[in-house]
Scaffold this active site. Structure first.
Site, PDB file in Angstrom:
ATOM      1  N   HIS A 101       0.842  -1.207   0.000  1.00  0.00           N
ATOM      2  CA  HIS A 101       0.000   0.000   0.000  1.00  0.00           C
ATOM      3  C   HIS A 101       0.879   1.260   0.000  1.00  0.00           C
ATOM      4  O   HIS A 101       1.890   1.308   0.707  1.00  0.00           O
ATOM      5  CB  HIS A 101      -0.907  -0.012   1.237  1.00  0.00           C
ATOM      6  CG  HIS A 101      -1.835   1.155   1.279  1.00  0.00           C
ATOM      7  ND1 HIS A 101      -2.976   1.214   0.501  1.00  0.00           N
ATOM      8  CD2 HIS A 101      -1.776   2.329   1.964  1.00  0.00           C
ATOM      9  CE1 HIS A 101      -3.581   2.372   0.721  1.00  0.00           C
ATOM     10  NE2 HIS A 101      -2.877   3.061   1.599  1.00  0.00           N
ATOM     11  N   ASP A 133      -6.196  -8.556   6.658  1.00  0.00           N
ATOM     12  CA  ASP A 133      -7.396  -9.039   7.343  1.00  0.00           C
ATOM     13  C   ASP A 133      -8.615  -8.487   6.593  1.00  0.00           C
ATOM     14  O   ASP A 133      -8.467  -8.029   5.456  1.00  0.00           O
ATOM     15  CB  ASP A 133      -7.376  -8.671   8.837  1.00  0.00           C
ATOM     16  CG  ASP A 133      -7.353  -7.171   9.065  1.00  0.00           C
ATOM     17  OD1 ASP A 133      -7.701  -6.413   8.129  1.00  0.00           O
ATOM     18  OD2 ASP A 133      -7.001  -6.749  10.180  1.00  0.00           O
ATOM     19  N   GLY A 135     -10.318  -5.836   6.965  1.00  0.00           N
ATOM     20  CA  GLY A 135     -10.468  -4.385   6.918  1.00  0.00           C
ATOM     21  C   GLY A 135      -9.850  -3.782   5.669  1.00  0.00           C
ATOM     22  O   GLY A 135      -9.292  -4.485   4.825  1.00  0.00           O
ATOM     23  N   ASP A 137      -6.985  -2.110   4.071  1.00  0.00           N
ATOM     24  CA  ASP A 137      -5.546  -1.918   4.261  1.00  0.00           C
ATOM     25  C   ASP A 137      -5.153  -1.990   5.746  1.00  0.00           C
ATOM     26  O   ASP A 137      -4.312  -1.224   6.215  1.00  0.00           O
ATOM     27  CB  ASP A 137      -5.091  -0.582   3.628  1.00  0.00           C
ATOM     28  CG  ASP A 137      -5.366  -0.552   2.136  1.00  0.00           C
ATOM     29  OD1 ASP A 137      -5.031  -1.526   1.454  1.00  0.00           O
ATOM     30  OD2 ASP A 137      -5.926   0.444   1.649  1.00  0.00           O
TER      31      ASP A 137
HETATM   32  C1  GAR Z   1       0.392   0.239  -5.835  1.00  0.00           C
HETATM   33  O1  GAR Z   1       0.942   1.495  -5.569  1.00  0.00           O
HETATM   34  C2  GAR Z   1      -0.217  -0.353  -4.571  1.00  0.00           C
HETATM   35  O2  GAR Z   1       0.468   0.037  -3.423  1.00  0.00           O
HETATM   36  C3  GAR Z   1      -1.601   0.247  -4.619  1.00  0.00           C
HETATM   37  O3  GAR Z   1      -1.977   0.147  -5.954  1.00  0.00           O
HETATM   38  C4  GAR Z   1      -0.818   0.322  -6.775  1.00  0.00           C
HETATM   39  C5  GAR Z   1      -0.810  -0.776  -7.815  1.00  0.00           C
HETATM   40  O4  GAR Z   1       0.165  -0.554  -8.788  1.00  0.00           O
HETATM   41  N1  GAR Z   1      -2.488  -0.461  -3.724  1.00  0.00           N
HETATM   42  C6  GAR Z   1      -3.410   0.135  -2.984  1.00  0.00           C
HETATM   43  O5  GAR Z   1      -3.657   1.319  -3.042  1.00  0.00           O
HETATM   44  C7  GAR Z   1      -4.191  -0.789  -2.058  1.00  0.00           C
HETATM   45  N2  GAR Z   1      -5.052  -0.066  -1.221  1.00  0.00           N
HETATM   46  P1  GAR Z   1       0.565  -1.716  -9.817  1.00  0.00           P
HETATM   47  O6  GAR Z   1      -0.722  -2.269 -10.425  1.00  0.00           O
HETATM   48  O7  GAR Z   1       1.412  -1.007 -10.841  1.00  0.00           O
HETATM   49  O8  GAR Z   1       1.347  -2.758  -9.049  1.00  0.00           O
END
Ligand code: GAR
Length: 180
Positions: A101, A133, A135, A137
């Site tokens: 995240h 879990d 929730g 993140d």
């Molecule tokens: C990443 O920055 C990840 O941390 C975020 O989505 C992006 C996916 O990039 N995830 C979240 O925000 C989860 N809440 P990607 O498809 O290029 O790996």
């Protein structure tokens, strides 16, 4: 053996693949996720599990867990997977589902963390890898690394710098989990 869940571009999936980790199956909640192409080019099994094709989330999550298990998956990585998982999924892979995240959790969970951090004017942010879990993140933090927010950052430039951290942090933590 690792299963990866994706919804978007899949640069974190690419980082896991580049690290030589044993990714055997990639699943998405979206048929059109670009990340699925990265895996299918490498002849890795891919499948989409769109919510509309199932009675409810639990039924979808059960089908997805069944599919991953059939491919021998023991560790599941959420690499830009933008749906919550129910206990129907999480109970099948106890303490073996991790998420990445783009914030210093527990600050700024959710799907728009980068934009929200810029709007809030934070001086620093980072990337977090944590156990998943039910929730948003939430779950025990396994690793975290910080990066400064610059005065002229846009959501794109800031997210790019956070992703540089993610692409290092996620393969390291997943490698450690697989070695347990
Ligand atoms: C990443 O920055 C990840 O941390 C975020 O989505 C992006 C996916 O990039 N995830 C979240 O925000 C989860 N809440 P990607 O498809 O290029 O790996």
């Amino acid at each position: 053996m690792i299963g990866v869940l994706v919804s978007g571009a899949g640069t974190n999936l690419q980082a896991l693949l580049d690290a030589g980790l044993p990714v055997v199956a990639v699943a998405s909640n979206r048929r059109d996720a670009k990340a699925l192409e990265r895996a299918s080019h490498l002849a890795i099994a891919t499948e989409s599990f769109e919510l509309g094709d199932y009675a409810d989330r639990a039924e979808r999550d059960t089908a997805m867990a069944d599919w991953l298990e059939r491919h021998g998956v023991r560790v599941v990585v959420l690499a830009g997977y933008m749906h919550l998982l129910t206990s129907a999924f999480l109970d099948r892979f106890p303490d073996a589902v991790v998420n990445v995240h783009p914030s210093l959790l527990p600050e700024f969970p959710g799907a728009h963390a980068v934009e929200e951090q810029l709007a809030a004017g934070v001086a620093e942010t980072g990337a977090t890898v944590h156990l998943v879990d039910e929730g948003v993140d939430s779950g025990p933090i396994l690793a975290q690394e910080r990066v400064a927010v610059l005065d002229d950052d846009t959501p794109e430039t800031l997210h790019a710098r956070i992703k540089e951290i993610e692409h290092r942090l996620l393969p390291r933590v997943v490698g450690e989990l697989c070695a347990r």
